[in-house]
Design a protein around this motif. Structure first.
Motif, short mmCIF file in Angstrom:
data_model
loop_
_atom_site.label_atom_id
_atom_site.label_comp_id
_atom_site.label_asym_id
_atom_site.label_seq_id
_atom_site.Cartn_x
_atom_site.Cartn_y
_atom_site.Cartn_z
N ASP A 171 34.26 68.94 62.88
CA ASP A 171 32.92 69.51 62.79
C ASP A 171 31.96 68.97 63.83
OD1 ASP A 171 33.86 70.89 60.56
OD2 ASP A 171 33.26 69.28 59.19
N GLY A 172 32.32 67.87 64.45
CA GLY A 172 31.51 67.31 65.51
C GLY A 172 30.71 66.09 65.09
N HIS A 173 30.36 65.27 66.08
CA HIS A 173 29.49 64.11 65.88
C HIS A 173 28.63 63.97 67.12
CE1 HIS A 173 32.67 62.42 68.39
NE2 HIS A 173 31.81 61.52 68.76
N PRO A 174 27.47 63.35 67.01
CA PRO A 174 26.60 63.18 68.20
C PRO A 174 27.21 62.16 69.14
CG PRO A 174 25.64 62.10 66.29
CD PRO A 174 26.82 62.86 65.78
N VAL A 175 27.54 62.58 70.35
CA VAL A 175 28.26 61.71 71.27
C VAL A 175 27.32 60.65 71.84
CG1 VAL A 175 27.85 63.19 73.29
CG2 VAL A 175 29.86 61.70 73.22
N LEU A 176 27.87 59.44 71.98
CA LEU A 176 27.11 58.34 72.52
C LEU A 176 26.84 58.52 74.02
CD1 LEU A 176 29.09 55.39 70.92
CD2 LEU A 176 26.74 56.02 70.35
N ALA A 177 25.72 57.99 74.47
CA ALA A 177 25.43 58.01 75.90
C ALA A 177 26.50 57.28 76.69
CB ALA A 177 24.05 57.38 76.15
N ARG A 178 27.05 56.23 76.10
CA ARG A 178 28.07 55.45 76.82
C ARG A 178 29.39 56.20 76.91
NH1 ARG A 178 27.03 49.01 76.17
NH2 ARG A 178 24.77 49.10 76.45
N VAL A 179 29.68 57.05 75.96
CA VAL A 179 30.86 57.90 76.09
C VAL A 179 30.66 58.84 77.28
CG1 VAL A 179 32.25 59.69 74.99
CG2 VAL A 179 31.40 57.76 73.63
N CYS A 180 29.47 59.42 77.36
CA CYS A 180 29.18 60.35 78.45
C CYS A 180 29.26 59.65 79.80
CB CYS A 180 27.80 60.97 78.26
SG CYS A 180 27.60 61.87 76.70
N SER A 181 28.70 58.45 79.90
CA SER A 181 28.73 57.74 81.18
C SER A 181 30.15 57.35 81.56
CB SER A 181 27.83 56.51 81.13
OG SER A 181 28.29 55.57 80.17
N THR A 182 30.99 57.03 80.56
CA THR A 182 32.39 56.73 80.85
C THR A 182 33.10 57.95 81.41
OG1 THR A 182 32.47 55.05 79.10
CG2 THR A 182 34.57 55.93 79.87
N ILE A 183 32.88 59.10 80.78
CA ILE A 183 33.50 60.33 81.28
C ILE A 183 33.01 60.64 82.68
CG2 ILE A 183 33.74 62.81 80.88
CD1 ILE A 183 33.41 62.21 77.87
N GLU A 184 31.72 60.42 82.93
CA GLU A 184 31.17 60.65 84.27
C GLU A 184 31.87 59.77 85.31
OE1 GLU A 184 29.35 62.12 87.34
OE2 GLU A 184 28.88 62.90 85.35
#
Length: 629
Positions: A171-184
């Motif tokens: 169903d989804g969860h609010p992704v952490l900023a640090r997850v996004c920066s890691t993917i970046e």
């Protein structure tokens, strides 16, 4: 096998400290970032608020600490995918209400696959086991460890334990900023080489934004299939039988088949070249998580319980043995003399770690003896050492690891200059820059069950995502050496010497603290500060977690490319200009990491007199959380 430590540190006749603050220690702060929680029902502390809330909700609905820890552990796979995953590892130290004085290690560290021979890796042109890619994958151990914990000590059905993780994945969860920066940071690696990872973590070809609802339907299906295995025809109508069926399906069914087949195709590794993985379905089937007795040592009236020397845990016990011969005034991390003494003791213990620790016959009876601690203590002077100084043990050959101050990729390799993206453990770099952590869970319930668990590995940046499973395998084999003579040499069937190092503390034969931290080589170093401040300094748990942190980098790093900084020390600026200047004057190569940059501790506690429960969590990174009542 883990050995019982001699723990003979009580010969120094130290008595437990009274409550309050000894005059030798810096006074703890009157204000903390959050309250020290207290209650009588149950306490949960983890590195992510959703996992903490999940654990506490299990306690509220009648589950025990082990049900709660497992539920939180699977949720962490979903909400902290850059820090851990089901393809990784997990170790824990626990005590049950029935046997509170018998700390036990839950061993979820898988071994090297049968095909992971040093000869094969050398033939691939490697000097080190890569920090990312399938060649670095040990057999996953985390899921199997959670399953046997539930089987033996839990009370809930597997379907109920996994329901929160399935819900957040589907169903989804609010992704952490640090997850996004890691993917970046690994965007180019994903789009150019690991296309399955790009499809999973960059839907629509873009990096998600912080707070965006993200989903992992493939992992939700994987967990559904494991639950369904427990209800297949022929499985007994029994909770334990259902868990065992799921565990067998993980080890011998679709997970092992999909993972091994996918990684058999050559893919990009951290050395800048393409290699095929060596892990097979047979490797999955051959490994089972299990239990071992904890290794223990005494310090100032407390017993500290750790894993065996296949992990780095006994290094903390060695440091405590060395420090136990100093006066209280010399153990305060907030003073120059205390910080210097601590850093020098850590260097000595970590040198022994690299010389002798591994899934082998490590002489812990000698390394943890008061006599040996006294020998090591005598090496500490007023100036910082920039040497690697392992002890000399009769009958044992000293292994000195290759010491690299900087890493130069092999020449002629395409993409080698960008090989660092996504490799190693996402923790604090030698320069002090924070890139992320591992995960940690501490739970205590109203019955007296208590657990400290450190899940790690299988980060989204570890190796290509396996499309049908929704996760990748880990990279723990990077902690092995390809040089002969090391107890931690890469060898099929042997566990890599992990950095995962949860802690249980007992007093008068009963657990009083479960504590731990993410952070690779820093895990025990940051936990040491907590133990000194609470046991010697009289700090509360939250005061100790909030207090300025520091650690040494003057040892061979456990993660690719395995560099070191001779005499290196990383400190939080809040330690103070006077203290930092004095450390530099003594010869430490100091890196300032920022005011709130080091340490990811959480803890739960039990007052042995009143039975009152407590919890505290790390404010750094605005992510960890404690809850309880």
């Amino acid at each position: 096998m883990a050995q019982e430590g001699t723990g003979g540190l009580d010969t120094l006749e130290h008595m437990p400290r009274a409550h309050g603050v000894p005059t030798a220690f810096t006074s703890p702060p009157s204000f903390t970032s959050r309250p020290d929680l207290q209650g009588t029902f149950g306490m949960s502390a983890t590195t992510h608020w959703i996992a903490t809330a999940t654990a506490q909700s299990v306690l509220e609905r009648g589950g025990n600490a082990f049900d709660a820890a497992a539920a939180a552990g699977f949720v962490l796979h979903v909400v902290e995918p850059h820090l851990n995953g089901p393809g990784g590892d997990m170790t824990a130290v626990l005590a049950t209400a029935e046997r509170p004085g018998e700390p036990t290690v839950l061993m979820g560290q898988g071994p090297a696959p049968a095909g992971a021979t040093r000869e094969h890796y050398l033939a691939e042109g490697l000097e080190l086991v890569p920090g990312s890619g399938g060649l670095a994958a040990a057999v996953p151990g985390a899921v199997g460890a959670w399953f046997i914990l539930l089987r033996d000590h839990g009370t809930w059905e597997l379907a109920d334990v996994l329901a929160p993780a399935i819900g957040y994945a589907r169903d989804g969860h609010p992704v952490l900023a640090r997850v996004c920066s890691t993917i970046e940071q690994v965007r180019d690696l994903f789009t150019e080489h690991w296309h399955s990872s790009a499809e999973l973590w960059m839907p629509g070809g873009r990096v998600p934004e912080a707070g965006e609802l993200v989903r992992n339907e493939a992992y939700a299906r994987t967990l559904d299939r494991l639950v369904a295995a427990g209800h297949a025809p022929g499985v007994a109508d029994d909770r334990v039988a259902r868990i065992e069926a799921a565990r067998a399906t993980w080890r011998e069914g679709f997970v092992a088949e999909e993972a091994s087949a996918f990684l058999a195709a050559p893919h990009r590794h951290s050395d800048g070249a393409d290699h095929a993985g060596v892990i097979t379905a047979e490797d999955f089937a051959a490994f089972g998580a299990g239990y071992e007795p904890a290794v223990t040592a005494d310090f100032r009236g407390h017993t500290v319980a750790k894993t065996g020397a296949w992990g780095q845990g006994p290094a903390l016990l060695q440091v405590l043995g060395i420090l136990d011969g100093f006066d209280d005034a010399e153990l305060d991390p907030s003073t120059a003399v205390g910080a210097h003494t601590i850093l020098e003791a850590e260097k000595l213990a970590l040198a022994d770690r690299d010389a002798y620790y591994g899934d082998a016959d490590t002489p812990l009876d000698v390394l943890l003896s008061p006599e040996y601690a006294a020998e090591r203590r005598a090496l500490i002077s007023d100036t910082a050492s920039a040497e690697l100084r392992p002890g000399i043990l009769p009958g044992h050959t000293v292994f000195v690891p290759p010491l690299r101050e900087t890493y130069t990729p092999p020449s002629g390799r395409a993409g080698a200059g960008q090989a660092g993206a996504g490799v190693g453990e996402p923790t604090v770099s030698p320069t002090g820059q924070t890139r992320g952590d591992t995960c940690h869970i501490d739970i205590v319930d109203r019955w007296g069950n208590i657990i400290s668990a450190t899940p790690s590995g299988g980060w989204l940046q570890s190796s290509p995502a396996i499309p049908e499973l929704g996760f990748c395998l880990g990279t723990r084999l990077q902690m092995t050496w390809l040089e002969e003579g090391s107890a931690a040499m890469l060898s099929p069937g042997r566990r890599p010497r992990t950095t995962l190092t949860p802690t249980l503390v007992l007093r008068d034969g009963r657990p009083v603290t479960a504590v731990g931290s993410p952070g690779g080589d820093q895990q025990d170093q940051w936990q040491l500060l907590y133990l000194l401040r609470t046991i010697v300094g009289g700090y509360t748990p939250q005061q100790a977690i909030d207090a300025p942190a520091l650690h040494t980098t003057s040892m061979a790093g456990s993660f690719w490319p395995r560099t070191w900084t001779p005499g290196g020390a990383v400190v939080e600026d809040r330690l103070g200009e006077e203290v930092i200047t004095e450390l530099e004057r003594r010869g430490h190569r100091v890196t300032r990491a920022g005011d709130w940059a080091l340490g990811r501790l959480s803890a739960v506690t039990v007052d042995p007199v009143t039975g009152l429960l407590g919890a505290a969590a790390n404010p750094r990174g605005v992510q960890g959380y404690a809850a309880g009542r």
